[in-house]
Design an enzyme around this catalytic site. Structure first.
Site, PDB file in Angstrom:
ATOM      1  N   TYR A 159     -43.610  25.705  42.761  1.00 41.31           N
ATOM      2  CA  TYR A 159     -44.009  26.564  41.634  1.00 41.31           C
ATOM      3  C   TYR A 159     -45.212  25.962  40.901  1.00 41.31           C
ATOM      4  CZ  TYR A 159     -43.434  29.567  37.490  1.00 41.31           C
ATOM      5  OH  TYR A 159     -43.638  30.474  36.468  1.00 41.31           O
ATOM      6  N   LYS A 206     -48.890  27.603  40.653  1.00 40.71           N
ATOM      7  CA  LYS A 206     -49.451  28.017  39.354  1.00 40.71           C
ATOM      8  C   LYS A 206     -50.710  27.212  39.010  1.00 40.71           C
ATOM      9  CE  LYS A 206     -46.466  31.281  38.305  1.00 40.71           C
ATOM     10  NZ  LYS A 206     -46.882  32.686  38.207  1.00 40.71           N
TER      11      LYS A 206
HETATM   12  N1  LIG Z   1     -40.311  34.172  32.141  1.00 42.38           N
HETATM   13  C1  LIG Z   1     -40.911  33.010  31.958  1.00 42.38           C
HETATM   14  O1  LIG Z   1     -40.423  32.141  31.219  1.00 42.38           O
HETATM   15  C2  LIG Z   1     -42.241  32.730  32.605  1.00 42.38           C
HETATM   16  C3  LIG Z   1     -42.909  31.560  32.214  1.00 42.38           C
HETATM   17  C4  LIG Z   1     -44.158  31.274  32.789  1.00 42.38           C
HETATM   18  C5  LIG Z   1     -44.688  32.133  33.729  1.00 42.38           C
HETATM   19  N2  LIG Z   1     -44.002  33.257  34.092  1.00 42.38           N
HETATM   20  C6  LIG Z   1     -44.630  34.112  35.091  1.00 42.38           C
HETATM   21  O2  LIG Z   1     -44.713  35.434  34.585  1.00 42.38           O
HETATM   22  C7  LIG Z   1     -44.651  36.367  35.664  1.00 42.38           C
HETATM   23  C8  LIG Z   1     -43.576  37.400  35.385  1.00 42.38           C
HETATM   24  O3  LIG Z   1     -42.349  36.721  35.213  1.00 42.38           O
HETATM   25  P1  LIG Z   1     -41.049  37.436  34.616  1.00 42.38           P
HETATM   26  O4  LIG Z   1     -40.313  36.389  33.864  1.00 42.38           O
HETATM   27  O5  LIG Z   1     -41.404  38.713  33.963  1.00 42.38           O
HETATM   28  O6  LIG Z   1     -40.241  37.692  35.984  1.00 42.38           O
HETATM   29  P2  LIG Z   1     -39.218  38.836  36.408  1.00 42.38           P
HETATM   30  O7  LIG Z   1     -38.441  38.277  37.553  1.00 42.38           O
HETATM   31  O8  LIG Z   1     -38.473  39.367  35.218  1.00 42.38           O
HETATM   32  O9  LIG Z   1     -40.202  39.998  36.949  1.00 42.38           O
HETATM   33  C9  LIG Z   1     -41.021  39.770  38.056  1.00 42.38           C
HETATM   34  C10 LIG Z   1     -41.385  41.086  38.707  1.00 42.38           C
HETATM   35  O10 LIG Z   1     -42.192  40.791  39.856  1.00 42.38           O
HETATM   36  C11 LIG Z   1     -41.717  41.564  40.939  1.00 42.38           C
HETATM   37  N3  LIG Z   1     -42.023  40.891  42.208  1.00 42.38           N
HETATM   38  C12 LIG Z   1     -41.442  39.775  42.723  1.00 42.38           C
HETATM   39  N4  LIG Z   1     -41.954  39.502  43.918  1.00 42.38           N
HETATM   40  C13 LIG Z   1     -42.884  40.447  44.171  1.00 42.38           C
HETATM   41  C14 LIG Z   1     -43.770  40.695  45.259  1.00 42.38           C
HETATM   42  N5  LIG Z   1     -43.767  39.911  46.353  1.00 42.38           N
HETATM   43  N6  LIG Z   1     -44.611  41.756  45.184  1.00 42.38           N
HETATM   44  C15 LIG Z   1     -44.608  42.566  44.104  1.00 42.38           C
HETATM   45  N7  LIG Z   1     -43.783  42.380  43.054  1.00 42.38           N
HETATM   46  C16 LIG Z   1     -42.936  41.332  43.083  1.00 42.38           C
HETATM   47  C17 LIG Z   1     -40.221  41.692  40.715  1.00 42.38           C
HETATM   48  O11 LIG Z   1     -39.665  42.781  41.447  1.00 42.38           O
HETATM   49  C18 LIG Z   1     -40.168  41.877  39.208  1.00 42.38           C
HETATM   50  O12 LIG Z   1     -40.287  43.241  38.836  1.00 42.38           O
HETATM   51  C19 LIG Z   1     -44.412  35.523  36.933  1.00 42.38           C
HETATM   52  O13 LIG Z   1     -45.650  35.298  37.576  1.00 42.38           O
HETATM   53  C20 LIG Z   1     -43.842  34.227  36.379  1.00 42.38           C
HETATM   54  O14 LIG Z   1     -44.078  33.129  37.216  1.00 42.38           O
HETATM   55  C21 LIG Z   1     -42.795  33.575  33.558  1.00 42.38           C
END
Ligand SMILES: NC(=O)c1ccc[n+]([C@@H]2O[C@H](COP(=O)([O-])OP(=O)(O)OC[C@H]3O[C@@H](n4cnc5c(N)ncnc54)[C@H](O)[C@@H]3O)[C@@H](O)[C@H]2O)c1
Length: 263
Positions: free
Chosen positions: A164, A168
């Protein structure tokens, strides 16, 4: 006289494509851009989740345009088809919110090659495929803006997140590289680096004991996890004309987590 962004809604009439649109941070970004008058394109691998997101968006923002396309960002052929569909529907693209991603929390010694590839394919390669397709569309209409969702773990590291963190950090470097290459095309590229945000992704990690919520709260100067809406607000700013001179930047939205050298 031209209508100001404030009067018309920051993103009035702009075509905004969000990946990972079905839930979480992507879903909140769509709400924020819909409020600002954008025309939306939703991309996700989850077809049922997309249909549900579109229905909710149309209820909450009557009249909003929300075109859905099912694709996996890790498959370059599906990504190319998805962008073709967006071009056929809207004829242009102004903003790409490159947000789809997965977590990968495993000790490095146990990380199978398939786990490594899955995280890199979705969290890094998927971002590149979408950037490339977006830039081809944007450059045809004089430019646009890309906001890549990285993570604070693209800037600092933590144990049991080798794939990860590598993916990132790759997104942050890719963002800078594309920003300097595509400025001449009128395309700004920035990364958004959230800290811990309350979404299904984080809830699942808390539920299986991979994250300790009270430790996160104690370690975060803001004293709490972020909300998807707070991250969406930063994306709205980075994509707006208020950030017209901001490119190649990785902006943290982490409640002070990375700034905190204490505990
Ligand atoms: N939630 C956190 O604390 C956090 C922190 C830092 C970064 N992020 C980043 O933010 C982004 C969104 O995270 P989130 O927490 O909303 O996640 P989440 O799991 O709630 O939503 C992610 C979405 O991406 C979709 N997805 C997954 N794989 C996919 C693919 N191969 N093609 C198309 N769509 C796909 C899923 O179906 C889902 O709708 C991610 O890139 C994550 O790494 C999240």
């Amino acid at each position: 006289m031209a209508i100001s962004e404030e009067a018309a809604g920051k993103h009035a009439g702009r075509v905004v494509l969000c990946t990972g649109a079905a839930q979480g941070i992507g879903r909140a970004m769509l709400d924020a851009f819909a409020e600002q008058g954008a025309r939306l394109a939703l991309l996700d691998i989850d077809a049922a989740g997309l249909a549900n997101a579109r229905e909710q968006l149309q209820q909450d923002h009557p009249g909003v345009e929300a075109f859905c396309v099912v694709a996996s960002v890790s498959d370059d052929v599906q990504v190319a088809r998805a962008f073709d569909a967006v071009r056929a529907h809207y004829g242009r693209l102004d903003v790409l919110l490159n947000n789809a991603g997965i977590s990968m929390n495993k000790p490095a010694l146990d990380l199978a090659p398939a786990d490594w590839r899955r995280a890199i394919d979705i969290d890094l390669s998927g971002v590149f495929y979408c950037c490339q397709q977006a830039a081809r569309l944007m450059s045809a209409s004089g430019g646009g803006v890309i906001v890549n969702t990285a993570s604070m773990y693209g800037v600092v590291a933590a144990p049991e997140r080798a794939a990860y963190c590598a993916a990132k950090a790759g997104v942050v470097a890719l963002t800078k590289s594309l920003a300097v290459e595509w400025a001449a095309l009128g395309i700004r590229v920035n990364a958004l680096c959230p800290g811990y945000v309350r979404t299904a992704l984080v809830d699942a990690l808390i539920a299986r004991g991979a994250l300790d919520e009270s430790r996160i709260q104690a370690r975060t100067p803001a004293g709490r996890l972020g909300t998807p809406k707070e991250v969406a607000g930063v994306a709205c700013f980075l994509a707006s004309d208020a950030a017209a001179y901001v490119t190649g930047h990785a902006m943290l939205a982490d409640g002070g987590w990375t700034a905190n050298g204490y505990l």
